[in-house]
Design an enzyme around this catalytic site. Sequence first.
Site, PDB file in Angstrom:
ATOM      1  CB  SER A 280      28.424   4.859   2.819  1.00 34.47           C
ATOM      2  OG  SER A 280      27.976   6.002   3.780  1.00 34.47           O
ATOM      3  CG  ASP A 281      26.417   0.338   7.406  1.00 31.96           C
ATOM      4  OD1 ASP A 281      25.533   1.132   8.060  1.00 31.96           O
ATOM      5  OD2 ASP A 281      26.304  -0.806   7.985  1.00 31.96           O
ATOM      6  CD1 TRP A 282      26.954   6.568  11.608  1.00 27.97           C
ATOM      7  CD2 TRP A 282      24.494   6.559  11.313  1.00 27.97           C
ATOM      8  NE1 TRP A 282      26.333   7.515  12.328  1.00 27.97           N
ATOM      9  CE2 TRP A 282      24.763   7.706  12.242  1.00 27.97           C
ATOM     10  CE3 TRP A 282      23.399   6.303  11.052  1.00 27.97           C
ATOM     11  CZ2 TRP A 282      24.202   8.416  12.740  1.00 27.97           C
ATOM     12  CZ3 TRP A 282      22.187   7.162  11.638  1.00 27.97           C
ATOM     13  CH2 TRP A 282      22.634   8.068  12.567  1.00 27.97           C
ATOM     14  N   GLY A 283      28.494   6.400   8.587  1.00 28.41           N
ATOM     15  CA  GLY A 283      29.610   6.914   8.710  1.00 28.41           C
ATOM     16  C   GLY A 283      30.888   6.219   8.221  1.00 28.41           C
ATOM     17  CB  SER A 284      31.414   2.968   6.364  1.00 24.51           C
ATOM     18  OG  SER A 284      30.652   3.322   5.126  1.00 24.51           O
TER      19      SER A 284
END
Length: 740
Positions: A280-284
Amino acid sequence: MKRAYFLLAIAALSTHVYGQKTVDQKVAELLSKMTLEEKVGQMVQYSGFEYATGPQKSNSAAVLEEIKKGKVGSMLNVAGADETKAFQKLAQQSRLKIPLLFGQDVIHGYRTTFPVNLGQAASWDLGMIEKSERIAATEASAYGIHWTFAPMVDIARDPRWGRVMEGSGEDTYLGTQIGLARIKGFQGKGLGSLDAVMACAKHFAAYGAAVGGRDYNSVDMSLRQLNETYLPPFKAAAEAGVATFMNSFNDINGIPATASQYIQRDLLKGKWNYKGFVVSDWGSIGEMIPHGYAKDANEAAEKAVLGGSDMDMESRVYMAELPKLVKEGKVDVKFVDDAAGRILAKKFEMGLFDDPYRFSNEKRQKEQTDNQENRKFGREFGSKSIVLLKNQGNILPLSKTVKTVALIGPFGKETVANHGFWSIAFKDDNQRIVSQFDGIKNQLDKNSTLLYAKGCNVDDQDRSMFAEAVETAKKADVVIMTLGEGHAMSGEAKSRSSIGFSGVQEDLLKEIARTGKPIILMVNAGRPLIFNWAAEHIPAITYNWWLGTEAGNSIADVLFGAVNPGGKLPMTFPRTEGQIPVYYNHYNTGRPAKNNTDRNYVSAYIDLDNDPKFPFGYGLSYTDFKYSDMALSSSNLKGNQTLNISVTVSNTGKYDGEEVVQLYIRDLFGKVVRPVKELKGFQKILIKKGESRKVDFKLTPEDLKFFDDELNFDWESGDFDIMIGTNSQDVQTKRITWTK
C-alpha cells in the site's frame, strides 16, 4: 573401480541438483511452520524513527518489540550499514528468524543525486536513465537498502499535480519505455545481486489523473481510457519482472485503489499473472475510512486484503485486525498465505535467508559514499536533461571570456535546492552539492568577473533587494537570471493552483530587463511552469529542472557550450492554468479549430490561442537540423506486413548536436475516436556539423492496436497518417492504407 567412483559422483551431483528446493518450495515449507500472527507480520511495514514520508504513528519501543516477535516484515526509512544491521539483528531474535526487507524512496539518485525524474525524461535518453538507476541501486544497496519505491510510471497530463516531477510526463509510450529502463537499472542482473534493489511500479493505478491535479484526489474515467492510457506502463513493468507494485491513494470510479479487486486481482494477479507483491502507499489502507469506503479499521483491513493489497505501509491495521478476520471466517486464510508467500519469495530471491546482513557492509558503503565516477556521470546527465526553449540572436552559448557576468536570482547560490524534491538528505550536502554560482565561476576565464545578487526570495513579496540587483545588472555585459519555483514546491502534497514564478520573481525579471542588458533566463522547477511574459521578452531561456549533486557544473557546461543542449519536453507547457489539462494526443472533436486563432463555434476558448506555449517533444539546439526525404516502404499494406519508414536529418548549423527524431501516427477513423497523434517511436542521434543521418523506423499492426468500447484490444483496417518530426507539432506527414 573408476566406473563405480564415476557413478557415485553422478549420484551425488544428481542429489545436489535435484535435491535443491525451489523458491516456491521454500516458501511453502516456511509457511507451514508459521502461526497466523507470524504470517500477518510479514504483511506489516513500519517506518524508521528519524525520517518519515507521511503522518507517522511510530512508537519506537513497541515497534522494536514487534520486530523481535516476528510481527514486522519490512521497514522503510532505515538506511546505513550499521542501522540496517541493528534492525536485522532484532528480527533474528524472532522464533523463525525471518529477515526484514528495508525499503527507501530512492527516486532520482541516492548519495549521488541526478535530475528530478521529469528532467531525466526530458533527456529522452533511455541508456542514461537506466545507468542513473544502476548507480542509484549500487549506492543504495551499499547502505543496506533492499527495495526502492520507484519508478513512478503514472501518466500525468496536469502540471498542477506536484508529483509530475517524479514521473515521465504525459505520454504512454514514452512513459512506458522510461519505466522499463528504470526497472532494468534498479534490478540489474537480477534480484540477489549485491548491487541490485527491488523496484516498485507505482502508483497503481491512474494516480496521475487525479481531478484538478490535486494530490490524493479522486479519479473518474472510462475503463477504456484507463486501459489504453494509464495501465500500459504497469502491464509492461509486470511483464519485465518488476519486483513489487505500490497501489495509489486515489479512488478509481468510486473504489479506492487499495481495495480494487479489478486492478489488483482481476488484472495484475489474474490476467497479467504477476508473481510479485503489492504494498500500500503510506497509510492508504486506513485512509479508506475517511474515503467513506470502510467504516472502521476492521473493515478497511478486510477490504484491502480481499482487494489484493499484500503489505500494509504504516496503516497499522493488518496486525491489529487480520488475525481476527481470519478467525471469524470473514477472510479466508488463503489470502494471508498468498500475500505472506509473495513477500517471503522476494526475501529468498534477495538471498536474505542465506545471509540477513549481506547488504549491510561498511566497506561497500564507504566505497559508494563519494564515488567520483558517479558524480562525473551525474554532471553529464544533468547537462543532457536541460531543454533550450529560446535562443534569439544566438546569445547562447556564452563565451568564457565575456568580461563581466551577473548572476541574479534566488537560486544562484543554493546548494541543497539543487537536489530537488524526493532526495536523500546527507549532513554534508551543503559542502558537496555544486551551486550555479560555483559552476559558472569555475568555467569563466580567469580575467572575467562574476557578480551576484539574490534579488528576491523564492516565495514572498519582499522587494527590498531589487535595487541591489538592478545595480549589479548595470555593471555586467550579460545577465543570467535564475528563477522558478522552490525545490520543495514540486513533489508529493505540492499541488499548485497557480504555476507561475512564485513571489515577486517575475517583477524582478522585469526590473532587470529595463536595464537593457542581454538576459539569459534559467528556469528551475520540477513541473511545467507558465511564464508568458518571459517567453515573449527574454531572448534566451533554458529549462533546467532541478539537476542534482552536479547541478552547477551541468548548467555551466550548457551555458558555455561544452555541451550542446538536446533535451525535449516530456510534457506540454500550457499558456494559462485555464488551458489545463492540455496534451498533444487529444481527440479531434466534431468541431475542431482550423488554426491557432479559430474560436468561432469550435472547440476553443474565446480568449486564448488554441495551441500550447511549448508543445510536447519541443526543444532547441545550438545548431540547426533539417528533415528531408521522408520515405515509406509502401502506401498500401495488408495483414502483418511491416512498414519501413525513413527520414534524412541534416545538421546545417555550426555545432555538433543531438536530435530526438520522433515518430507519430494517426488512425483517421475507428470504432472509437482516436487521438490526433500518438508517439510510436523515437531515436536520439548525434549528428556532426555538416553531416546527414538516415533514420529508420518500423511499424507493425501491433503498433496500431487500441481498446474499443468493449475493451477488445485490436487494430482495424483504415487510413493512417505517418508523421516524423522534431516535436509533436513540427512534423512531415504521409498517408497510408492498411487492411487486414
